[in-house]
Scaffold this motif. Structure first.
Motif, PDB file in Angstrom:
ATOM      1  N   MET A  96       0.850  -1.207  -0.007  1.00  0.00           N
ATOM      2  CA  MET A  96       0.097   0.171  -0.137  1.00  0.00           C
ATOM      3  C   MET A  96       0.996   1.077   0.085  1.00  0.00           C
ATOM      4  O   MET A  96       0.753   2.265   0.610  1.00  0.00           O
TER       5      MET A  96
ATOM      6  N   TYR B 126      -9.157   1.121  -7.556  1.00  0.00           N
ATOM      7  CA  TYR B 126      -9.449   1.050  -6.111  1.00  0.00           C
ATOM      8  C   TYR B 126     -10.212  -0.047  -5.605  1.00  0.00           C
ATOM      9  O   TYR B 126      -9.911  -0.486  -4.674  1.00  0.00           O
ATOM     10  N   ALA B 127     -11.130  -0.441  -6.661  1.00  0.00           N
ATOM     11  CA  ALA B 127     -11.934  -1.552  -5.981  1.00  0.00           C
ATOM     12  C   ALA B 127     -11.133  -2.919  -5.961  1.00  0.00           C
ATOM     13  O   ALA B 127     -11.229  -3.955  -5.019  1.00  0.00           O
TER      14      ALA B 127
ATOM     15  N   VAL C  69      -8.036  -3.086  -5.352  1.00  0.00           N
ATOM     16  CA  VAL C  69      -7.019  -3.087  -4.222  1.00  0.00           C
ATOM     17  C   VAL C  69      -7.768  -3.450  -3.262  1.00  0.00           C
ATOM     18  O   VAL C  69      -7.212  -4.052  -2.330  1.00  0.00           O
ATOM     19  N   GLU C  70      -8.961  -3.015  -2.772  1.00  0.00           N
ATOM     20  CA  GLU C  70      -9.931  -3.389  -1.790  1.00  0.00           C
ATOM     21  C   GLU C  70      -9.973  -4.835  -1.699  1.00  0.00           C
ATOM     22  O   GLU C  70      -9.987  -5.491  -0.439  1.00  0.00           O
ATOM     23  N   VAL C  71      -9.968  -5.484  -2.974  1.00  0.00           N
ATOM     24  CA  VAL C  71     -10.114  -6.999  -2.891  1.00  0.00           C
ATOM     25  C   VAL C  71      -8.894  -7.496  -2.394  1.00  0.00           C
ATOM     26  O   VAL C  71      -8.695  -8.493  -1.733  1.00  0.00           O
TER      27      VAL C  71
ATOM     28  N   LYS D   5      -6.489  -6.542  -0.732  1.00  0.00           N
ATOM     29  CA  LYS D   5      -6.201  -6.356   0.686  1.00  0.00           C
ATOM     30  C   LYS D   5      -6.519  -7.732   1.297  1.00  0.00           C
ATOM     31  O   LYS D   5      -5.904  -8.150   2.367  1.00  0.00           O
ATOM     32  N   THR D   6      -7.703  -8.357   1.246  1.00  0.00           N
ATOM     33  CA  THR D   6      -8.248  -9.524   1.794  1.00  0.00           C
ATOM     34  C   THR D   6      -7.735 -10.785   1.022  1.00  0.00           C
ATOM     35  O   THR D   6      -7.586 -11.767   1.681  1.00  0.00           O
TER      36      THR D   6
ATOM     37  N   LYS E 244     -12.405  11.015  -2.182  1.00  0.00           N
ATOM     38  CA  LYS E 244     -12.628  10.791  -0.758  1.00  0.00           C
ATOM     39  C   LYS E 244     -12.747  12.402  -0.109  1.00  0.00           C
ATOM     40  O   LYS E 244     -12.744  12.177   1.151  1.00  0.00           O
TER      41      LYS E 244
ATOM     42  N   ASP F 287     -16.030   5.871   0.399  1.00  0.00           N
ATOM     43  CA  ASP F 287     -15.903   5.059  -0.316  1.00  0.00           C
ATOM     44  C   ASP F 287     -15.812   5.329  -1.996  1.00  0.00           C
ATOM     45  O   ASP F 287     -16.960   5.540  -2.432  1.00  0.00           O
TER      46      ASP F 287
ATOM     47  N   ARG G 217     -16.041   3.829  -4.335  1.00  0.00           N
ATOM     48  CA  ARG G 217     -16.883   2.926  -5.408  1.00  0.00           C
ATOM     49  C   ARG G 217     -18.073   3.348  -5.503  1.00  0.00           C
ATOM     50  O   ARG G 217     -19.080   3.133  -6.159  1.00  0.00           O
TER      51      ARG G 217
END
Length: 522
Positions: free
Chosen positions: A165, A326-327, A329-331, A333-334, A359, A364, A366
């Motif tokens: 990140m 961004y979407a 990256v959020e996936v 992360k987990t 932001k 968010d 998205r």
């Protein structure tokens, strides 16, 4: 992030940066002027040139100390006020600053003492070499600082790593040879040379008006006239090169400088004067010179200069693309092994920073609506009136400096130092002008980058530390009081040195066979 905290953090950094840059130009320019003056002393052996070098070396020393003190404060602010910026881009941004400290600052610090106290301990050539190393270190320091700043303007040689990140170096050579950084360096140091030349010219003119230290003042004026003329011409030429660099790397800044709300047919005309209207998004009462902007910005007659409205439309496209990054990256992360998310990120990672602009309006990106995307796109337009008028004031002063030094060169060449008192008064009055232009130049460079801390990568409002308004006001007031006191001290020291005159307490003995002109009555 509290918007007030971000604004106060920006204000504090702007105040310290602008204050620091009161000292940097004189240090940059005087260092190499000392090399020129001492080289003449070494070649001729005339004591008057030793006197000239030592006097201006004293002014350099007073200014050097304040420049170092204020510069250290600025570097610490990256950790105190801009901690997320340091976390996000520290791998890239920190490297030039570290090299500046190790290579340039240590070089200056090592030899500056020898330069001041080694006159009777070193040979003439040895002391000249030491003076040259101090000048080299001073200018190398500016180079590395501007490489760091240039990367913020044009973040090449780095990529975002979704696993850490953070931004990471991918090509350090591209960071070093960033075209924006190189253009900024040569333009900035040339402006410093002009500022130092104006100081030497103005103080020399003051002595001639008062009829004191005439031989010293005549020689100082000759050096200042020649060095200043070359430097002022290079500022204009290199400023043109900086404008050309904006065409490829910072189109929005260029459009704001020219108040170009819409793309013009090629070749675009240069707006000399006008009244930018940010509500109607037009420039009223504009006076244009045909073709000039196209020639400056594109070096051609068939390429267009993109306007702000069209650039905002492109920003909307990049924001929509960035939301996909961004979407992803959020996936990741987990689920770092998610192949589809990794592929989506790689396809849109160039625009991730544009999604972060959202932001300011919602947590968010998205969930952004088309209206929010459009508003975020218009946020990429800096303050057009500020950019428009700051640039023109800076440019006018630049051309005035050319005229000033061209006249000084003629006066010095024809030995009319004592009969052109009107011009001598003008030289004294002109002393503050380069600083006005330089500070305006930094306003154009930094405000023109907004809303980005790192162009296209990290918005400014996300880069600040989580501080309180009271803490920021306390430090702003404290820095202002401290720096104000230091400014008074420096000005008093410099004025005292000028009042005392050169190192020796008497006029130098005229050279055999030379007739010294008598000063005119004040």
């Amino acid at each position: 992030m509290d918007a007030g905290v971000v604004d106060l953090s920006r204000l504090q950094f702007a105040l310290t940066a602008l204050y620091h840059f009161l000292f940097v130009p004189l240090t940059l320019g005087l260092s190499f002027m000392l090399v020129i003056m001492e080289s003449i002393y070494v070649m001729t052996g005339r004591e008057i040139w030793r006197q000239v070098t030592r006097f201006w070396g004293k002014i350099f020393g007073i200014n050097f100390v304040l420049g170092v003190a204020t510069g250290l404060t600025m570097e610490f602010q990256f950790g105190t006020n801009w901690s997320y910026f340091s976390h996000y881009a520290g791998d890239i941004f920190g490297a030039p600053l570290a090299i500046e400290g190790l290579m340039a600052f240590f070089l200056e610090a090592t030899f500056v003492g020898l330069m001041f106290f080694g006159w009777d301990r070193l040979s003439k050539l040895g002391h000249l070499f030491v003076t040259f190393l101090v000048a080299l270190g001073t200018n190398l320091s500016a180079l590395w600082i501007l490489i760091a700043n240039g990367w913020m303007q044009n973040p090449v040689g780095a990529t975002f790593n979704p696993d850490t990140m953070r931004m990471e170096v991918s090509d350090f050579g591209a960071v070093l040879f960033n075209p924006v950084a190189q253009a900024k360096f040569v333009h900035t140091v040339s402006a410093g040379y002009v500022a130092a030349s104006v100081v030497v010219l103005g103080v020399s003119a003051f002595y001639l008006l008062k009829g004191r230290w005439i031989e010293f003042a005549r020689r100082s004026m000759v050096v200042a006239a020649a060095f200043g003329l070359a430097s002022s011409l290079s500022v204009v030429v290199l400023g043109d090169e900086s404008g050309y660099a904006l065409t490829d790397n910072q189109k929005m800044k260029l459009a704001a400088i020219e108040a170009a709300w819409h793309t013009q047919e090629s070749p675009a005309g240069l707006t000399l004067l006008g009244m930018p209207d940010t509500v109607a998004r037009t420039t009223r009462y504009s006076v244009e010179v045909p073709w000039v902007l196209g020639l400056i910005a594109t070096r051609s007659v068939d390429k267009e200069v993109t306007g702000m409205s069209e650039l905002v439309l492109k920003a909307q496209e990049r924001i929509a693309s960035g939301v996909k990054a961004y979407a992803a990256v959020e996936v990741l992360k987990t689920d770092p092994s998610n192949v589809a998310a990794r592929a989506q990120f790689e396809a849109h990672k160039r625009d991730l920073g544009y999604a972060l602009l959202l932001k300011r309006q919602l947590a968010d990106p998205r969930a952004a609506t088309p209206q929010q995307i459009e508003a975020a796109a218009w946020d990429t337009v800096p303050s057009v009136p500020l950019m428009f008028w700051s640039f023109r004031a800076m440019a006018v002063i630049g051309f005035l400096m050319i005229a000033l030094f061209a006249t000084a060169f003629v006066v010095a060449s024809r030995r009319k130092h004592l009969t052109t008192r009107w011009f001598l008064r003008l030289c004294v009055i002109a002393i503050p002008l380069p600083w006005v232009a330089i500070e305006l130049g930094w306003v154009v460079a930094e405000m023109g980058r907004q809303p980005w801390a790192i162009e296209g990568v990290l918005p400014t409002f996300l880069a600040a530390s989580s501080l309180t308004r009271s803490a920021l006001w306390t430090t702003i007031i404290g820095f202002t009081a401290l720096y104000g006191t230091l400014a008074v001290i420096e000005i008093r020291l410099i004025l005292a040195a000028i009042k005392h005159g050169p190192v020796e307490d008497q006029e130098p003995t005229p050279e055999p066979g030379r007739i010294v002109a008598l000063p005119l009555a004040a």
